[in-house]
Enzyme design. Structure first.
Site, PDB file in Angstrom:
ATOM      1  N   GLU A 174       0.041  -1.266   0.037  1.00 22.55           N
ATOM      2  CA  GLU A 174       0.037  -0.364   0.254  1.00 22.55           C
ATOM      3  C   GLU A 174       0.705   1.608  -0.522  1.00 22.55           C
ATOM      4  O   GLU A 174       0.388   2.312   0.344  1.00 22.55           O
ATOM      5  CB  GLU A 174      -0.799  -0.217   1.429  1.00 22.55           C
ATOM      6  CG  GLU A 174      -1.831  -1.222   0.744  1.00 22.55           C
ATOM      7  CD  GLU A 174      -3.540  -1.111   0.356  1.00 22.55           C
ATOM      8  OE1 GLU A 174      -3.399   0.032   0.401  1.00 22.55           O
ATOM      9  OE2 GLU A 174      -3.818  -2.441  -0.446  1.00 22.55           O
ATOM     10  N   HIS A 250      -5.069   1.318   7.636  1.00 21.42           N
ATOM     11  CA  HIS A 250      -3.161   1.888   7.270  1.00 21.42           C
ATOM     12  C   HIS A 250      -2.219   2.359   8.277  1.00 21.42           C
ATOM     13  O   HIS A 250      -3.543   2.809   9.100  1.00 21.42           O
ATOM     14  CB  HIS A 250      -2.976   3.328   6.174  1.00 21.42           C
ATOM     15  CG  HIS A 250      -3.888   2.314   4.365  1.00 21.42           C
ATOM     16  ND1 HIS A 250      -4.706   3.314   4.046  1.00 21.42           N
ATOM     17  CD2 HIS A 250      -2.961   1.854   4.422  1.00 21.42           C
ATOM     18  CE1 HIS A 250      -4.643   2.355   2.776  1.00 21.42           C
ATOM     19  NE2 HIS A 250      -3.773   1.144   2.398  1.00 21.42           N
ATOM     20  N   CYS A 371      -3.102  11.263   3.764  1.00 21.83           N
ATOM     21  CA  CYS A 371      -3.297  10.437   2.534  1.00 21.83           C
ATOM     22  C   CYS A 371      -3.159  10.783   1.139  1.00 21.83           C
ATOM     23  O   CYS A 371      -3.041  10.731   0.056  1.00 21.83           O
ATOM     24  CB  CYS A 371      -4.577  10.037   2.373  1.00 21.83           C
ATOM     25  SG  CYS A 371      -5.182   9.202   3.857  1.00 21.83           S
TER      26      CYS A 371
HETATM   27  O1  SUG Z   1      -7.837   2.864   0.038  1.00 16.51           O
HETATM   28  N1  SUG Z   1     -10.255   4.604   0.592  1.00 16.51           N
HETATM   29  C1  SUG Z   1      -9.474   4.771  -0.180  1.00 16.51           C
HETATM   30  C2  SUG Z   1      -8.634   5.513   1.545  1.00 16.51           C
HETATM   31  C3  SUG Z   1      -7.156   5.291   1.146  1.00 16.51           C
HETATM   32  C4  SUG Z   1      -6.456   6.179   2.462  1.00 16.51           C
HETATM   33  N2  SUG Z   1      -4.862   6.534   2.242  1.00 16.51           N
HETATM   34  C5  SUG Z   1      -4.286   6.607   3.489  1.00 16.51           C
HETATM   35  N3  SUG Z   1      -4.661   6.372   4.764  1.00 16.51           N
HETATM   36  N4  SUG Z   1      -3.054   6.279   3.191  1.00 16.51           N
HETATM   37  C6  SUG Z   1      -8.627   3.586   0.942  1.00 16.51           C
HETATM   38  O2  SUG Z   1      -9.457   3.047   1.714  1.00 16.51           O
HETATM   39  C7  SUG Z   1     -12.480   4.603  -1.271  1.00 16.51           C
HETATM   40  C8  SUG Z   1     -13.374   4.612  -2.043  1.00 16.51           C
HETATM   41  C9  SUG Z   1     -15.059   4.990  -2.172  1.00 16.51           C
HETATM   42  O3  SUG Z   1     -15.445   4.134  -1.083  1.00 16.51           O
HETATM   43  O4  SUG Z   1     -15.808   5.285  -3.385  1.00 16.51           O
HETATM   44  C10 SUG Z   1     -11.015   4.536  -0.924  1.00 16.51           C
HETATM   45  O5  SUG Z   1     -10.336   4.267  -1.723  1.00 16.51           O
END
Ligand code: SUG
Length: 448
Positions: A174, A250, A371
């Protein structure tokens, strides 16, 4: 030589929507199907970039991806013209259309893992695109991510790019969301801290019971090898499986580090004392003095951390050596978190100031300030070798704001994703964007 941490923020793409696509990410699941506002999302992100630039930090921008991803739908068997592909998917498999429309590439902390030149065997800055293979909608990001990073960091004398790891669960990667670098100064050798959720092959490591652990130890080790990191410059630690089960998908949802400082929640890791001792002794070997700031569960619970995104903050070094924490508005909305922050900044420690940003559109999908940015530590020569089109300036901020105003919708629901007109709008917008950012052809519709 001077060196900097440059934050490259993901520009929110025109299809930003709430698809409920990320099992284990509480915000994504709880806001599923709500209507979104892509224009507001992009402007909120740009406002943060502009504010950091105005405060004197080095700021860059990372382009969004082509969505709907028609090529991805074709790989799943939908056929005909682009419009037919979208219409057929909408009729027969709406979740697949929603996944192929996600603007999730905005969370560029997941785009790649980056090791600065001071840490790597060949003295270049290394990038490994993350395979993000835990979620289908994110697993389709890495080919374009690689092309965009290649167009931003093109000079092979300074920059080395690695393709994403094999796309299987054993190598779930990730990117920088589970990677932190400690150092005395950005241009000096540091200690790279890789946090994993489970091991793919070694059953001695416990795994969460409810939600997936997205990052494996084996993926982190592979990235460290690819980047040519010294054993003495790497620390691995396991995330506490019980916090993953509470929505910490994460590590950057429960810890953040910068310079010589780790700011973390008491429950974030397994074997915390051992890990802190290793970080401290390895950082000492490169001349650094490790400091940790532990937030006790009695002050802030894991649930508070997940809801407020206290740790999904940007910890930034100020010229006097003290640090500034960039937090989302949701931290002010949580009494315990806000009280903790008042105490923290008033205590005379290294973290002296908190600045609050409204990033609600991204937050509702589980993406906070941390993020939205990919950190790249660069020395002056390397910074000069970056494609200048992606470095934030006042005129670039103006052009991007106007570009968003011209092209983005202010409301998006699932039905809108089925509209073939949206694809044309997005391609028109992205074509213009590659000219603004001087990226050349990076999108499938531009190269196929
Ligand atoms: O991978 N949300 C992302 C959020 C990522 C956050 N990044 C960090 N913590 N670095 C994920 O879960 C949600 C998309 C949706 O439900 O439409 C989403 O992909």
């Amino acid at each position: 030589m001077k060196s900097y941490e440059v934050n490259f923020d993901g520009l929110v793409g025109p299809t930003h929507n709430y698809g409920g696509l990320s099992y284990g990410n509480v915000a994504s699941q709880s806001n599923s199907q709500q209507s979104s506002n892509p224009k507001e999302a992009a402007l909120q992100g740009l406002a943060k970039m502009k504010a950091l630039m105005d405060m004197g930090f080095q700021q860059g921008v990372l382009a969004p991806q082509e969505r709907p991803d028609v090529a991805a739908l074709r790989r799943l068997g939908f056929a005909g013209s682009d419009a037919q592909v979208i219409q057929q998917a909408a009729k027969e498999a709406m979740p697949l259309l929603v996944a192929s429309c996600s603007a999730s590439s905005m969370w560029v902390a997941n785009a790649a893992t980056v090791s600065p030149s001071a840490d790597t065997a060949d003295g270049r800055v290394h990038f490994t695109a993350a395979n993000l293979n835990c979620k289908y909608h994110r697993s389709i990001e890495h080919p374009t991510t690689s092309r965009v990073l290649g167009a931003m960091f093109a000079d092979q004398q300074h920059f080395a790019h690695h393709a994403a790891l094999p796309a299987v669960a054993q190598f779930g990667d990730e990117g920088a969301a589970n990677h932190t670098r400690f150092c005395r100064a950005y241009g000096e050798a540091g200690v790279e801290f890789f946090v994993f959720g489970r091991s793919a092959f070694d059953t001695r490591y416990p795994a969460p019971q409810k939600y997936p652990a997205r990052q494996t130890l084996e993926a982190s080790q592979a990235v460290a090898r690819l980047h040519g990191l010294r054993e003495e410059g790497v620390v691995y630690a396991q995330q506490n499986p019980s916090v993953i089960d509470q929505g910490v998908f994460h590590n950057d949802v429960i810890a953040v580090g910068n310079g010589e400082v780790l700011f973390y929640h008491e429950d974030a890791f397994l074997e915390t004392d051992k890990m802190l001792a290793e970080l401290s002794s390895k950082l000492a070997k490169v001349g650094g003095k490790f400091q940790s700031v532990c937030v006790p569960r009695s002050a802030v619970t894991v649930d508070d951390a997940v809801r407020s995104y206290l740790f999904n903050s940007q910890l930034l070094s100020r010229p006097d050596g003290s640090m500034l924490l960039i937090v989302p508005e949701e931290c002010r909305g949580n009494e315990r978190v806000w009280q903790y922050l008042q105490g923290l900044t008033g205590a005379g420690g290294v973290i002296r100031e908190v600045k609050v940003f409204d990033l609600k559109q991204s937050m509702q999908n589980g993406g906070g300030p941390a993020c939205l940015r990919l950190r790249v530590a660069l020395n002056e020569t390397e910074l000069a070798a970056v494609n200048p089109g992606v470095i934030m300036t006042a005129p670039l901020y103006e052009s991007l704001t106007q570009w968003v105003e011209r092209h983005y919708r202010d409301r998006m629901t699932e039905n809108d994703l089925a509209d073939p007109q949206l694809l044309l709008e997005c391609r028109g917008a992205l074509d213009e964007l590659t000219q603004i950012l001087k990226l050349g052809a990076v999108y499938p519709f531009q190269i196929n």
